[in-house]
Structures are given as C-alpha cells and as structure tokens.
Design a protein around this motif. Structure first.
Motif, mmCIF file in Angstrom:
data_model
loop_
_atom_site.group_PDB
_atom_site.id
_atom_site.type_symbol
_atom_site.label_atom_id
_atom_site.label_comp_id
_atom_site.label_asym_id
_atom_site.label_seq_id
_atom_site.Cartn_x
_atom_site.Cartn_y
_atom_site.Cartn_z
ATOM 1 N N GLY A 1 0.807 -1.216 0.000
ATOM 2 C CA GLY A 1 0.000 0.000 0.000
ATOM 3 C C GLY A 1 0.840 1.265 0.000
ATOM 4 N N ASP A 2 1.886 1.262 0.800
ATOM 5 C CA ASP A 2 2.783 2.430 0.855
ATOM 6 C C ASP A 2 3.440 2.678 -0.496
ATOM 7 N N LEU A 3 3.896 1.615 -1.124
ATOM 8 C CA LEU A 3 4.553 1.748 -2.427
ATOM 9 C C LEU A 3 3.573 2.215 -3.509
ATOM 10 N N VAL A 4 2.329 1.736 -3.444
ATOM 11 C CA VAL A 4 1.305 2.196 -4.388
ATOM 12 C C VAL A 4 1.138 3.709 -4.244
ATOM 13 N N GLY A 5 1.088 4.181 -3.005
ATOM 14 C CA GLY A 5 0.951 5.620 -2.758
ATOM 15 C C GLY A 5 2.111 6.412 -3.338
ATOM 16 N N GLU A 6 3.311 5.917 -3.137
ATOM 17 C CA GLU A 6 4.490 6.607 -3.676
ATOM 18 C C GLU A 6 4.470 6.631 -5.198
ATOM 19 N N LEU A 7 4.074 5.527 -5.794
ATOM 20 C CA LEU A 7 4.024 5.461 -7.251
ATOM 21 C C LEU A 7 2.907 6.346 -7.820
ATOM 22 N N ASN A 8 1.786 6.422 -7.107
ATOM 23 C CA ASN A 8 0.688 7.287 -7.551
ATOM 24 C C ASN A 8 1.139 8.736 -7.682
ATOM 25 N N SER A 9 1.962 9.174 -6.746
ATOM 26 C CA SER A 9 2.402 10.571 -6.764
ATOM 27 C C SER A 9 3.338 10.857 -7.939
ATOM 28 N N LYS A 10 3.911 9.842 -8.527
ATOM 29 C CA LYS A 10 4.851 10.024 -9.634
ATOM 30 C C LYS A 10 4.230 9.697 -10.993
ATOM 31 N N GLU A 11 3.017 9.197 -10.994
ATOM 32 C CA GLU A 11 2.396 8.723 -12.217
ATOM 33 C C GLU A 11 1.986 9.828 -13.177
ATOM 34 N N ASN A 12 1.945 11.069 -12.735
ATOM 35 C CA ASN A 12 1.543 12.167 -13.610
ATOM 36 C C ASN A 12 2.539 12.382 -14.733
ATOM 37 N N ASP A 13 3.694 11.827 -14.554
ATOM 38 C CA ASP A 13 4.754 11.900 -15.552
ATOM 39 C C ASP A 13 4.344 11.039 -16.756
ATOM 40 N N ILE B 1 9.325 6.702 -18.043
ATOM 41 C CA ILE B 1 9.446 6.345 -16.618
ATOM 42 C C ILE B 1 8.084 6.428 -15.928
ATOM 43 N N GLY B 2 7.263 7.398 -16.353
ATOM 44 C CA GLY B 2 5.912 7.502 -15.807
ATOM 45 C C GLY B 2 5.103 6.255 -16.091
ATOM 46 N N LEU B 3 5.274 5.718 -17.273
ATOM 47 C CA LEU B 3 4.585 4.477 -17.633
ATOM 48 C C LEU B 3 5.106 3.300 -16.805
ATOM 49 N N LYS B 4 6.387 3.318 -16.506
ATOM 50 C CA LYS B 4 6.952 2.256 -15.656
ATOM 51 C C LYS B 4 6.388 2.345 -14.242
ATOM 52 N N TYR B 5 6.212 3.584 -13.749
ATOM 53 C CA TYR B 5 5.595 3.762 -12.433
ATOM 54 C C TYR B 5 4.173 3.195 -12.429
ATOM 55 N N MET B 6 3.435 3.489 -13.499
ATOM 56 C CA MET B 6 2.060 3.009 -13.595
ATOM 57 C C MET B 6 2.035 1.479 -13.636
ATOM 58 N N GLU B 7 2.922 0.879 -14.396
ATOM 59 C CA GLU B 7 2.971 -0.583 -14.486
ATOM 60 C C GLU B 7 3.344 -1.203 -13.130
ATOM 61 N N ALA B 8 4.296 -0.597 -12.449
ATOM 62 C CA ALA B 8 4.701 -1.109 -11.127
ATOM 63 C C ALA B 8 3.544 -0.999 -10.134
ATOM 64 N N ARG B 9 2.779 0.108 -10.217
ATOM 65 C CA ARG B 9 1.620 0.273 -9.332
ATOM 66 C C ARG B 9 0.598 -0.822 -9.613
ATOM 67 N N LYS B 10 0.355 -1.103 -10.877
ATOM 68 C CA LYS B 10 -0.606 -2.156 -11.247
ATOM 69 C C LYS B 10 -0.143 -3.522 -10.739
ATOM 70 N N GLU B 11 1.158 -3.788 -10.796
ATOM 71 C CA GLU B 11 1.689 -5.060 -10.288
ATOM 72 C C GLU B 11 1.464 -5.173 -8.782
ATOM 73 N N LEU B 12 1.709 -4.084 -8.064
ATOM 74 C CA LEU B 12 1.490 -4.082 -6.614
ATOM 75 C C LEU B 12 0.018 -4.317 -6.289
ATOM 76 N N GLN B 13 -0.859 -3.638 -7.012
ATOM 77 C CA GLN B 13 -2.288 -3.790 -6.770
ATOM 78 C C GLN B 13 -2.758 -5.202 -7.116
ATOM 79 N N SER B 14 -2.191 -5.763 -8.157
ATOM 80 C CA SER B 14 -2.524 -7.133 -8.527
ATOM 81 C C SER B 14 -2.065 -8.115 -7.447
ATOM 82 N N ALA B 15 -0.877 -7.895 -6.903
ATOM 83 C CA ALA B 15 -0.357 -8.759 -5.829
ATOM 84 C C ALA B 15 -1.251 -8.659 -4.594
ATOM 85 N N HIS B 16 -1.705 -7.453 -4.294
ATOM 86 C CA HIS B 16 -2.608 -7.256 -3.148
ATOM 87 C C HIS B 16 -3.912 -8.013 -3.372
ATOM 88 N N LYS B 17 -4.479 -7.877 -4.559
ATOM 89 C CA LYS B 17 -5.725 -8.572 -4.877
ATOM 90 C C LYS B 17 -5.521 -10.087 -4.826
#
Length: 138
Positions: free
Chosen positions: A45-57, A61-77
C-alpha cells in the motif's frame, strides 16, 4: 497369526499417523508462507501511494511507475483472493488444530501450497520492482 494381526494394527496406526503428520506439517508450511508475506501488505500500500504521486509523468518512466503500481495492486488482490478461497475450503480446526483432511481437502491443500508459493513470488517481485524504480534501498 497373532503376530500378523499385531503387525497389521501397528501398520494401520503408524500409517495413519504419518498421513496426519504430513497434512499437519503441510498445513503449517502453507500458513507459514502466508504469515511471512501478510505483513508485506502494508508495504504494498505504501509503495502504491508513492508510485501514484509520480504517475503524472507521461514519459517512459511515468509508464513504468504506472505498471509497477498495477503489479502491486494485482499482488494485493491476489493475496485477498487467496485468503478468501483458502478460508472457504478449510475450516478453523483443519487450519489451526490439525484436524484430519478428507482426500478431496488434501488435494486442495496441495493446490493451495502451490498457489501460496506463487503468491509469495508475486508479492516479493512486485515490491522489489517498485523499490528499484523508486530508488529505495534497504
């Protein structure tokens, strides 16, 4: 003849005991893996929050942040789904007290052991990827 009967009874008792020990030990292993990765859920959850703040890029690299966030959310689910399905398959006595499993439930436990090992890999990989992207070292 008497010796054969004693041997048969001993074999039945010992064989049943070994089967029960395997089930109990396998259940403990499955739960140990769950207990190892469960505390990492807040880190996800903490990492998702950090990645969300950088996703506006909108750069690469912004796309990589978005993909990493999706991976974290998928792992949580995956963790939430696994826990729900596991709880639907086994009762508390089987999970916590080593109650003997039916043949069907033993098959399920074999499946759940593989699933929880895969889940552990998914969680650890998604965390490692996000930390690497964010430049977080431990």
């Amino acid at each position: 003849m008497r010796i054969l009967m004693v041997l048969a009874v001993f074999t039945l008792f010992f064989g049943s005991s070994c089967k029960e020990e395997k089930e109990t030990s396998q259940m403990k292993e499955v739960m140990a893996i769950h207990d190892e990765v469960m505390p990492k859920m807040s880190q996800l959850g903490d990492l998702v929050g950090e990645l969300n703040s950088k996703e506006n890029d909108s750069t690469e690299i912004g796309l990589k942040y978005m993909e990493a966030r999706k991976e974290l959310q998928s792992a949580h689910k995956s963790m939430m789904d696994w826990m729900q399905n596991f709880g639907n398959r086994f009762d508390p006595d089987e999970i916590l007290n080593g109650k003997e499993l039916s043949a069907q439930k033993q098959e399920w436990l074999d499946e759940e052991e593989k699933k929880v090992k895969d889940l552990k890999e998914e969680i650890n990989a998604s965390i490692a990827n996000a930390k690497e992207l964010l430049g977080i070292t431990e």
